[in-house]
Design an enzyme around this catalytic site. Sequence first.
Site, PDB file in Angstrom:
ATOM      1  N   ASN A  26      24.891-129.206  43.099  1.00  0.00           N
ATOM      2  CA  ASN A  26      24.664-130.177  42.023  1.00  0.00           C
ATOM      3  C   ASN A  26      25.338-129.787  40.710  1.00  0.00           C
ATOM      4  O   ASN A  26      25.340-130.570  39.763  1.00  0.00           O
ATOM      5  CB  ASN A  26      23.171-130.402  41.830  1.00  0.00           C
ATOM      6  CG  ASN A  26      22.572-131.114  43.043  1.00  0.00           C
ATOM      7  OD1 ASN A  26      23.300-131.599  43.897  1.00  0.00           O
ATOM      8  ND2 ASN A  26      21.254-131.114  43.134  1.00  0.00           N
ATOM      9  N   ARG A  95      25.789-140.231  46.720  1.00  0.00           N
ATOM     10  CA  ARG A  95      25.442-140.916  45.468  1.00  0.00           C
ATOM     11  C   ARG A  95      26.147-140.271  44.278  1.00  0.00           C
ATOM     12  O   ARG A  95      26.513-140.941  43.317  1.00  0.00           O
ATOM     13  CB  ARG A  95      23.933-140.828  45.308  1.00  0.00           C
ATOM     14  CG  ARG A  95      23.395-141.224  44.013  1.00  0.00           C
ATOM     15  CD  ARG A  95      21.897-140.997  43.934  1.00  0.00           C
ATOM     16  NE  ARG A  95      21.457-141.142  42.571  1.00  0.00           N
ATOM     17  CZ  ARG A  95      21.318-142.310  41.974  1.00  0.00           C
ATOM     18  NH1 ARG A  95      21.539-143.410  42.645  1.00  0.00           N
ATOM     19  NH2 ARG A  95      20.934-142.376  40.716  1.00  0.00           N
ATOM     20  N   ARG A 399      25.169-131.052  54.164  1.00  0.00           N
ATOM     21  CA  ARG A 399      25.571-131.608  52.865  1.00  0.00           C
ATOM     22  C   ARG A 399      25.287-130.611  51.741  1.00  0.00           C
ATOM     23  O   ARG A 399      26.004-130.567  50.751  1.00  0.00           O
ATOM     24  CB  ARG A 399      24.783-132.893  52.567  1.00  0.00           C
ATOM     25  CG  ARG A 399      25.141-134.068  53.422  1.00  0.00           C
ATOM     26  CD  ARG A 399      24.506-135.327  52.904  1.00  0.00           C
ATOM     27  NE  ARG A 399      24.824-135.503  51.476  1.00  0.00           N
ATOM     28  CZ  ARG A 399      24.321-136.497  50.741  1.00  0.00           C
ATOM     29  NH1 ARG A 399      23.468-137.364  51.272  1.00  0.00           N
ATOM     30  NH2 ARG A 399      24.658-136.626  49.480  1.00  0.00           N
TER      31      ARG A 399
HETATM   32  C1  EPZ Z   1      19.977-135.459  40.824  1.00  0.00           C
HETATM   33  O1  EPZ Z   1      19.901-136.758  41.369  1.00  0.00           O
HETATM   34  C2  EPZ Z   1      20.202-134.521  42.007  1.00  0.00           C
HETATM   35  N1  EPZ Z   1      21.465-134.861  42.660  1.00  0.00           N
HETATM   36  C3  EPZ Z   1      19.051-134.676  43.003  1.00  0.00           C
HETATM   37  O2  EPZ Z   1      19.259-133.703  44.030  1.00  0.00           O
HETATM   38  C4  EPZ Z   1      17.736-134.355  42.295  1.00  0.00           C
HETATM   39  O3  EPZ Z   1      16.677-134.612  43.189  1.00  0.00           O
HETATM   40  C5  EPZ Z   1      17.581-135.251  41.051  1.00  0.00           C
HETATM   41  O4  EPZ Z   1      18.737-135.100  40.199  1.00  0.00           O
HETATM   42  C6  EPZ Z   1      16.343-134.883  40.237  1.00  0.00           C
HETATM   43  O5  EPZ Z   1      16.422-133.559  39.840  1.00  0.00           O
HETATM   44  C7  EPZ Z   1      22.614-134.368  42.140  1.00  0.00           C
HETATM   45  O6  EPZ Z   1      22.621-133.682  41.136  1.00  0.00           O
HETATM   46  C8  EPZ Z   1      23.883-134.719  42.870  1.00  0.00           C
HETATM   47  P1  EPZ Z   1      17.921-138.557  38.446  1.00  0.00           P
HETATM   48  P2  EPZ Z   1      19.959-138.040  40.365  1.00  0.00           P
HETATM   49  O7  EPZ Z   1      18.892-139.528  37.865  1.00  0.00           O
HETATM   50  O8  EPZ Z   1      20.863-137.742  39.227  1.00  0.00           O
HETATM   51  C9  EPZ Z   1      15.348-142.561  38.100  1.00  0.00           C
HETATM   52  C10 EPZ Z   1      19.562-132.936  46.203  1.00  0.00           C
HETATM   53  O9  EPZ Z   1      18.733-132.816  47.111  1.00  0.00           O
HETATM   54  N2  EPZ Z   1      16.588-143.202  37.648  1.00  0.00           N
HETATM   55  O10 EPZ Z   1      17.555-137.345  37.641  1.00  0.00           O
HETATM   56  O11 EPZ Z   1      20.231-139.229  41.177  1.00  0.00           O
HETATM   57  C11 EPZ Z   1      15.419-142.131  39.550  1.00  0.00           C
HETATM   58  O12 EPZ Z   1      15.105-143.214  40.395  1.00  0.00           O
HETATM   59  C12 EPZ Z   1      19.546-134.172  45.361  1.00  0.00           C
HETATM   60  O13 EPZ Z   1      20.421-132.087  45.898  1.00  0.00           O
HETATM   61  C13 EPZ Z   1      16.568-144.531  37.253  1.00  0.00           C
HETATM   62  O14 EPZ Z   1      15.535-145.184  37.307  1.00  0.00           O
HETATM   63  O15 EPZ Z   1      18.447-138.087  39.867  1.00  0.00           O
HETATM   64  C14 EPZ Z   1      14.396-141.033  39.603  1.00  0.00           C
HETATM   65  O16 EPZ Z   1      13.101-141.603  39.723  1.00  0.00           O
HETATM   66  C15 EPZ Z   1      18.531-135.193  45.857  1.00  0.00           C
HETATM   67  N3  EPZ Z   1      17.716-145.101  36.810  1.00  0.00           N
HETATM   68  C16 EPZ Z   1      14.515-140.367  38.234  1.00  0.00           C
HETATM   69  O17 EPZ Z   1      15.163-141.339  37.388  1.00  0.00           O
HETATM   70  C17 EPZ Z   1      18.889-144.387  36.724  1.00  0.00           C
HETATM   71  O18 EPZ Z   1      19.912-144.960  36.272  1.00  0.00           O
HETATM   72  C18 EPZ Z   1      15.359-139.091  38.225  1.00  0.00           C
HETATM   73  O19 EPZ Z   1      16.598-139.371  38.864  1.00  0.00           O
HETATM   74  C19 EPZ Z   1      18.897-143.037  37.132  1.00  0.00           C
HETATM   75  C20 EPZ Z   1      17.725-142.453  37.574  1.00  0.00           C
END
Ligand code: EPZ
Length: 424
Positions: A26, A95, A399
């Site tokens: 990440n 993603r 992955r």
């Molecule tokens: C990052 O995902 C990580 N992926 C995820 O790791 C990790 O679980 C997540 O952060 C939380 O720490 C990478 O870094 C590639 P968020 P991301 O935006 O960026 C909501 C793994 O296993 N949200 O911090 O997609 C979302 O639905 C992966 O390595 C919105 O509503 O997570 C969630 O509830 C899985 N709208 C919360 O925010 C948006 O535009 C946090 O998501 C963006 C997010």
Amino acid sequence: MILMDKIVIVGGNRLKGSVQISGSKNAVLPIMAGTLLADGRYHIQNVPMLRDVKTMSRLLQSMGTDVALYEHVLQIETKNCSIFEAPYDLVKTMRASIYVLGPLIGRFGYGKVSLPGGCAWGPRPVNFHIEGLQKLGAHIEIEGGYIVAKAKRLKGARIMLPQPSVGATGNLLLAAVLSKGSTLIENAAQEPEIASLSDFLNKMGAHIGGIGTSSLEIEGVDTLNPTDMSVIPDRIEAGTFLIAAHLTGGDVKVEEINARHLTALLKHLRKSGASIEVVNHAVRIQSDGQIKPVNVTTDVYPGFPTDMQAQWMVLMSLAKGSSVITEKIFFDRFTHVSELQRLGADITLDHNKAVVWGVDHLCGAPVMSTDLRASASLILAGLVAAGRTDISRVYHIDRGYEHIEEKLKPLGAEIWRDQEPLII
Ligand code: EPZ
């Protein structure tokens, strides 16, 4: 006949010895996207050999860059980047492809990136990314499942994120560094992977302040330059091995890690009965296999990581008592529960809470991976379950974990990769 990889484990061995942790998935993915911000050659070290790194490499190559990955080193040459699109067939598998949107709109004034769609545990919206880019002056349309972003030159703005989204924070940083004027991102994600991206961009000549805090100030510049970078250790891979050691009553030294990135997990592991010693860039965990129940609520950094929730659930399924695991980041991130129940775990779900009743032992069985961290939890369960566990669809685990079975074997695990026919 199509053959698919599976991982087979015969459980019951205590893990002992040392394991080297790879670079962070990440952290490296947004850095790779950041190379689009300036022409030239980039040399990135300590790169994990993962499927997602290969996917991001293919995406950058499809845009005209040259990417070579060899022995944990990425050489990227971006001078021929000329296609500013990320197609659905690549974005749907990863993603994090959306990270190219920020650099495209920030440097070229145009980007067309497929909406990422959902994942195994539900919808994954990108509204914070889009709203933030619009605040910076991007004109954004959604056309045929694609985000089409246009701008003459982005202008600095004050952006208050509704939630400290890791992806939105990274994308907005990647967009703002070449904008005109200053940008303030408030309620920004504080994850180490975002700090590492900020360090990388500053090495390229960006002016980012407040690194590691929830308020990031960016002073836009006119141009950036290519640079070299070493990827920070993967705190989630490290945490997964620490839990494996505790689960099996082992004695393991997890090396090449930054213990400061794992404070919440280390605190919970100590509370659950493990003894933890931090020595320079390593953590040694010793356990007698007696696991105390400890409740966990996932949270943004520096809280307990959601990416460790499934792994923690396996540990709690063998604890002496019951515990509650509350998922606050992705409310339905429980696809691993039904597979763990097949192995004998006693878990009841209530919305975003899982009540785990510790059992004496788990029993091996054939199970199926559904997503990256769920498959990690199945590997952990197989290590400690009586008998044989066959885990199918291990492309999920590849992955985010580099040759996980090759890292577990030297620690004493009876584990190997096999193949099985794909039954559709
Ligand atoms: C990052 O995902 C990580 N992926 C995820 O790791 C990790 O679980 C997540 O952060 C939380 O720490 C990478 O870094 C590639 P968020 P991301 O935006 O960026 C909501 C793994 O296993 N949200 O911090 O997609 C979302 O639905 C992966 O390595 C919105 O509503 O997570 C969630 O509830 C899985 N709208 C919360 O925010 C948006 O535009 C946090 O998501 C963006 C997010």
